[in-house]
Design an enzyme around this catalytic site. Structure first.
Site, PDB file in Angstrom:
ATOM      1  N   LYS A   1      20.019  10.995   3.675  1.00  0.00           N
ATOM      2  CA  LYS A   1      20.948  12.100   4.507  1.00  0.00           C
ATOM      3  C   LYS A   1      21.403  13.296   3.499  1.00  0.00           C
ATOM      4  CE  LYS A   1      24.395  11.705   8.059  1.00  0.00           C
ATOM      5  NZ  LYS A   1      25.626  10.830   8.561  1.00  0.00           N
TER       6      LYS A   1
ATOM      7  N   ILE B   1      23.006   5.211   8.849  1.00  0.00           N
ATOM      8  CA  ILE B   1      21.605   5.425   8.420  1.00  0.00           C
ATOM      9  C   ILE B   1      21.225   4.063   8.206  1.00  0.00           C
ATOM     10  CG2 ILE B   1      21.521   7.692   7.874  1.00  0.00           C
ATOM     11  CD1 ILE B   1      21.767   7.252   4.815  1.00  0.00           C
TER      12      ILE B   1
END
Length: 120
Positions: free
Chosen positions: A100, A74
């Protein structure tokens, strides 16, 4: 850097990012927050959309990246969004957080997030 800013929070987008194959195959929802610093005086005085950052276009740009090409990290997703947003020369800085919340961690947790900042 001007103190003016536009903030978009809680943009929820389905993506296929992660180190594990099942994350790319099954996907999950990611949440994006973006803060862009720019001088909003021209927009405040003119009341003209073309003199400011269009937050609808900002949201679509981020959604296209999160929903697009899979990344392992990410950090890469957040960095790509920030790099694209800061191309707007009116901005002095941008901060992007990618959450996330369904990260594959075998413990009870509320969220995992990465924040990146790009300054002009």
């Amino acid at each position: 850097m001007p103190g003016d800013r536009i903030t978009l929070t809680g943009l929820k987008v389905f993506g296929r990012h992660g180190v594990f194959e099942h994350e790319k195959r099954e996907g999950q929802h990611f949440v994006v927050d973006i803060t862009a610093w720019l001088d909003l005086t021209p927009a405040a005085t003119s009341d003209d959309l073309t003199t400011t950052l269009h937050y609808g276009e900002l949201a679509q740009l981020a959604a296209d990246i999160v929903g697009g090409e899979p990344y392992d990290l990410i950090e890469s997703v957040a960095g790509r969004i920030a790099d694209e947003v800061v191309k707007d020369e009116r901005l002095s800085a941008v901060e992007v957080t990618v959450h996330k919340p369904s990260a594959p961690i075998p413990l009870d947790f509320a969220d995992v997030a990465v924040t990146v900042r790009r300054d002009r």
